[in-house]
Design a protein around this motif. Sequence first.
Motif, PDB file in Angstrom:
ATOM      1  N   LEU A   1       0.808  -1.207   0.000  1.00 16.03           N
ATOM      2  CA  LEU A   1       0.000   0.000   0.000  1.00 16.03           C
ATOM      3  C   LEU A   1       0.851   1.271   0.000  1.00 16.03           C
ATOM      4  CD1 LEU A   1      -1.882  -2.308   1.174  1.00 16.03           C
ATOM      5  CD2 LEU A   1      -3.085  -0.503   2.395  1.00 16.03           C
ATOM      6  N   ASP A   2       2.141   1.147   0.254  1.00 16.08           N
ATOM      7  CA  ASP A   2       2.967   2.320   0.531  1.00 16.08           C
ATOM      8  C   ASP A   2       3.169   3.223  -0.677  1.00 16.08           C
ATOM      9  OD1 ASP A   2       3.926   1.696   3.415  1.00 16.08           O
ATOM     10  OD2 ASP A   2       4.216  -0.161   2.318  1.00 16.08           O
ATOM     11  N   MET A   3       3.233   2.667  -1.879  1.00 15.10           N
ATOM     12  CA  MET A   3       3.396   3.507  -3.055  1.00 15.10           C
ATOM     13  C   MET A   3       2.146   4.327  -3.336  1.00 15.10           C
ATOM     14  SD  MET A   3       5.478   4.613  -5.313  1.00 15.10           S
ATOM     15  CE  MET A   3       6.856   3.462  -5.429  1.00 15.10           C
ATOM     16  N   SER A   4       0.977   3.710  -3.193  1.00 15.85           N
ATOM     17  CA  SER A   4      -0.269   4.455  -3.357  1.00 15.85           C
ATOM     18  C   SER A   4      -0.405   5.515  -2.278  1.00 15.85           C
ATOM     19  CB  SER A   4      -1.464   3.496  -3.310  1.00 15.85           C
ATOM     20  OG  SER A   4      -1.415   2.579  -4.385  1.00 15.85           O
ATOM     21  N   LEU A   5      -0.065   5.160  -1.047  1.00 22.25           N
ATOM     22  CA  LEU A   5      -0.065   6.141   0.035  1.00 22.25           C
ATOM     23  C   LEU A   5       0.827   7.320  -0.307  1.00 22.25           C
ATOM     24  CD1 LEU A   5      -0.380   7.184   2.995  1.00 22.25           C
ATOM     25  CD2 LEU A   5       1.552   5.690   3.577  1.00 22.25           C
ATOM     26  N   THR A   6       2.035   7.039  -0.789  1.00 26.34           N
ATOM     27  CA  THR A   6       2.985   8.101  -1.114  1.00 26.34           C
ATOM     28  C   THR A   6       2.434   9.034  -2.184  1.00 26.34           C
ATOM     29  OG1 THR A   6       4.871   6.725  -0.509  1.00 26.34           O
ATOM     30  CG2 THR A   6       5.305   8.572  -1.982  1.00 26.34           C
ATOM     31  N   PHE A   7       1.834   8.468  -3.231  1.00 24.92           N
ATOM     32  CA  PHE A   7       1.303   9.317  -4.295  1.00 24.92           C
ATOM     33  C   PHE A   7       0.140  10.173  -3.810  1.00 24.92           C
ATOM     34  CE2 PHE A   7      -1.879   9.987  -7.637  1.00 24.92           C
ATOM     35  CZ  PHE A   7      -1.154  10.862  -8.434  1.00 24.92           C
ATOM     36  N   PHE A   8      -0.851   9.566  -3.171  1.00 26.32           N
ATOM     37  CA  PHE A   8      -2.025  10.329  -2.752  1.00 26.32           C
ATOM     38  C   PHE A   8      -1.662  11.379  -1.697  1.00 26.32           C
ATOM     39  CE2 PHE A   8      -4.457   6.306  -3.972  1.00 26.32           C
ATOM     40  CZ  PHE A   8      -4.827   6.832  -5.198  1.00 26.32           C
ATOM     41  N   LEU A   9      -0.799  11.018  -0.752  1.00 27.66           N
ATOM     42  CA  LEU A   9      -0.390  11.974   0.273  1.00 27.66           C
ATOM     43  C   LEU A   9       0.416  13.108  -0.344  1.00 27.66           C
ATOM     44  CD1 LEU A   9      -0.397  12.580   3.318  1.00 27.66           C
ATOM     45  CD2 LEU A   9       1.728  11.273   3.502  1.00 27.66           C
ATOM     46  N   SER A  10       1.306  12.783  -1.264  1.00 23.12           N
ATOM     47  CA  SER A  10       2.102  13.816  -1.930  1.00 23.12           C
ATOM     48  C   SER A  10       1.213  14.742  -2.754  1.00 23.12           C
ATOM     49  CB  SER A  10       3.162  13.175  -2.826  1.00 23.12           C
ATOM     50  OG  SER A  10       4.053  12.374  -2.069  1.00 23.12           O
ATOM     51  N   ALA A  11       0.216  14.180  -3.424  1.00 28.74           N
ATOM     52  CA  ALA A  11      -0.716  15.011  -4.190  1.00 28.74           C
ATOM     53  C   ALA A  11      -1.477  15.952  -3.273  1.00 28.74           C
ATOM     54  CB  ALA A  11      -1.687  14.120  -4.966  1.00 28.74           C
ATOM     55  N   THR A  12      -1.783  15.493  -2.064  1.00 30.09           N
ATOM     56  CA  THR A  12      -2.448  16.348  -1.075  1.00 30.09           C
ATOM     57  C   THR A  12      -1.606  17.583  -0.790  1.00 30.09           C
ATOM     58  OG1 THR A  12      -3.465  14.406  -0.044  1.00 30.09           O
ATOM     59  CG2 THR A  12      -3.377  16.426   1.267  1.00 30.09           C
ATOM     60  N   PHE A  13      -0.329  17.381  -0.489  1.00 26.52           N
ATOM     61  CA  PHE A  13       0.543  18.502  -0.137  1.00 26.52           C
ATOM     62  C   PHE A  13       0.876  19.367  -1.352  1.00 26.52           C
ATOM     63  CE2 PHE A  13       1.815  15.580   3.452  1.00 26.52           C
ATOM     64  CZ  PHE A  13       1.155  16.322   4.420  1.00 26.52           C
ATOM     65  N   CYS A  14       0.998  18.753  -2.511  1.00 24.31           N
ATOM     66  CA  CYS A  14       1.281  19.532  -3.724  1.00 24.31           C
ATOM     67  C   CYS A  14       0.137  20.488  -4.030  1.00 24.31           C
ATOM     68  CB  CYS A  14       1.531  18.604  -4.907  1.00 24.31           C
ATOM     69  SG  CYS A  14       3.097  17.698  -4.816  1.00 24.31           S
ATOM     70  N   CYS A  15      -1.095  20.001  -3.894  1.00 22.26           N
ATOM     71  CA  CYS A  15      -2.246  20.883  -4.109  1.00 22.26           C
ATOM     72  C   CYS A  15      -2.210  22.057  -3.135  1.00 22.26           C
ATOM     73  CB  CYS A  15      -3.549  20.095  -3.944  1.00 22.26           C
ATOM     74  SG  CYS A  15      -3.928  18.983  -5.321  1.00 22.26           S
ATOM     75  N   PHE A  16      -1.851  21.785  -1.897  1.00 20.76           N
ATOM     76  CA  PHE A  16      -1.829  22.863  -0.899  1.00 20.76           C
ATOM     77  C   PHE A  16      -0.767  23.909  -1.220  1.00 20.76           C
ATOM     78  CE2 PHE A  16       0.016  24.709   2.943  1.00 20.76           C
ATOM     79  CZ  PHE A  16      -1.090  25.352   3.463  1.00 20.76           C
ATOM     80  N   ILE A  17       0.462  23.480  -1.458  1.00 27.99           N
ATOM     81  CA  ILE A  17       1.535  24.452  -1.647  1.00 27.99           C
ATOM     82  C   ILE A  17       1.391  25.187  -2.969  1.00 27.99           C
ATOM     83  CG2 ILE A  17       3.212  22.890  -2.721  1.00 27.99           C
ATOM     84  CD1 ILE A  17       3.876  25.631  -0.061  1.00 27.99           C
ATOM     85  N   LEU A  18       0.881  24.528  -4.005  1.00 26.94           N
ATOM     86  CA  LEU A  18       0.641  25.212  -5.271  1.00 26.94           C
ATOM     87  C   LEU A  18      -0.520  26.189  -5.144  1.00 26.94           C
ATOM     88  CD1 LEU A  18       1.140  22.293  -7.829  1.00 26.94           C
ATOM     89  CD2 LEU A  18       2.672  24.231  -7.431  1.00 26.94           C
ATOM     90  N   GLY A  19      -1.563  25.786  -4.419  1.00 22.18           N
ATOM     91  CA  GLY A  19      -2.685  26.696  -4.206  1.00 22.18           C
ATOM     92  C   GLY A  19      -2.284  27.947  -3.461  1.00 22.18           C
ATOM     93  N   ASN A  20      -1.294  27.817  -2.580  1.00 18.40           N
ATOM     94  CA  ASN A  20      -0.842  28.970  -1.801  1.00 18.40           C
ATOM     95  C   ASN A  20      -0.072  29.987  -2.632  1.00 18.40           C
ATOM     96  OD1 ASN A  20      -1.036  29.321   1.362  1.00 18.40           O
ATOM     97  ND2 ASN A  20      -1.227  27.148   0.909  1.00 18.40           N
TER      98      ASN A  20
END
Length: 592
Positions: free
Chosen positions: A178-197
């Motif tokens: 599950l760790d690769m899927s976790l890494t992608f979805f979690l990273s996408a979460t933070f990428c959306c935040f920092i790009l939105g800022n």
Amino acid sequence: MRCCCPTQQPLESAQLDSTVKQDMLSTAASLNQPDSVGLDLTTSKKTWWQDILLLIVAFAILFGAFLGNRPLTVPDEGRYAEIPREMVSTGDYITPRINGVKYFEKPPLFYWMQAASYHVLGINEWSIRIPNALMGLLGVLLVYTTARKLYSRRTGLLAGLILGTFGLYSSMAHLVTLDMSLTFFLSATFCCFILGNQHHAGSIRNRYMWGMYFFAALTTLTKGLIGIIFPCMIIFTWVLFTSQWREIKTYCIPSGFLLLILITAPWHILVQIKNPEFFNYYFIDQHILRYLTDAEKRSQPFWFLPSALLIGMFPWAGLIVPAITHYINRLSKINLFLFLWASLIFIFFWISKSQLIPYVLPVYFPLSILIATYLDWSIEHPRHWGVKFSLIITILLSITALIVGAFVLDISEPRMAVTFGLLIVSIFITLITAWKASEINTMIAIAASTSLFFMSFNFSYPPTDTRSVKDLAVALKPLLNQNDTVYSFHNHYQDLPVYLGRRVVMVDYYGEIWFGLEHTNHQGLWMTEKEFWSSWSKPSQQFMLMSLEEYDTVIKTHPDQIYELKRNHHNVLVSNLPVSRDSHSIDSLKRS
């Protein structure tokens, strides 16, 4: 550690020294315009498609080569292949089951992805692993896109190259966890935040923020509550350090959490309705107690996770020290966020009572961007000590791997000999490029030679992994009739039901399925040893897998009831009666 730049200037040039100002002038010019951040106005859209196509081709080859070349690795790959097989077989996509037994340790999104792959491609090693490889590829594309939007095209390409060739990241792209899927979805979460800022409050920022909640929900459906805990923990700490309190009202909190609940709640509600025991075990035992206690027997010494982090960063491990040193005196809001993203996740798992090597995988995403921005800077500042330091560390790690592998692995096996040969070649390539080439060419040479080594290792790995029972299952399958029973004696062979395409009966085994056994009608799934011997003595054809050690004991106590059919390095396939199938199957079994 406080950043005091204006809200809309992501690269705080007032805090950078004059040298760094000059180097990042073009990037800062675009980033200072909030509504055009990340559009990379100095290049056309064509370069975006060129880069993305290049990364897709390169890492599709790296992650996809020999994907179905080896049996399932046990226990993890067997486990995470069997649960979606059960879903496809039974049509129940709400209650995860392993060999028919309820299994509530993880939420279902990854299982659903696997099941979708099975429906399209059938059940085989390639279809089992392809979702993980795709997640790894999407992670590379995501880090490229994010780093390019935040910094520059070259930084984006370097970030994708580095993340995709981290040793552990590349390895996990070939493994079913599950760790690769976790890494992608979690990273996408933070990428959306920092790009939105990087945008003014408005529709563009809102879309990024809703994207953040969407991917946080997918993270939650992949690995549980850390999909909510990590974003809240890291974003709050970043807001605290940067005094961004006024910006919180632009983070779409009411609508965002409503979106998150709408995505995550249905499965949790349905599985609780169908399984009243779910809530306490899933939330209390598997989240709180698993983290705070050593109930899973996975506590490790303090050096374990730092070592796993650094070794898994091969061949880029040597760059972590100069990269962090580079940023200590050059903090911006973006760099601070990346640093908090990596460090807080690592600390969270480091102090946990349950530690596994893949837990460091989500840390590699922000580290790859930090290292890439340092490398981008060092290209404009040749002869910087950090690159030379990294090359020395890479060479030393390669030589160490060569020595350790020579003692641990069988290099007389032809395919493994090829792997070791490529490792030697990669060391020489690194030495030659470090002596003659520029920093950027050296980095490309390291990535290329490392990729060849990883691909060769994936090709040569099957003969060295002898834990799978695939060979026994393949020998058994043509001998089975629909009503024949297959047992696993005092063990749970995670990959056996996958290869047989059917459930087996476990004899006196509890392990990780103990809770599910207590809440599942396990008739036909599990029995005591006493019940087993009573059933085994019946005049119907039955088969059993057991360890060689158990076999040596059982053959002495029940010599007239054990007929050996085939064995491998660790286990043996037996029957209770002489095999009476067609002669072709019997002859094939004997030859195998």
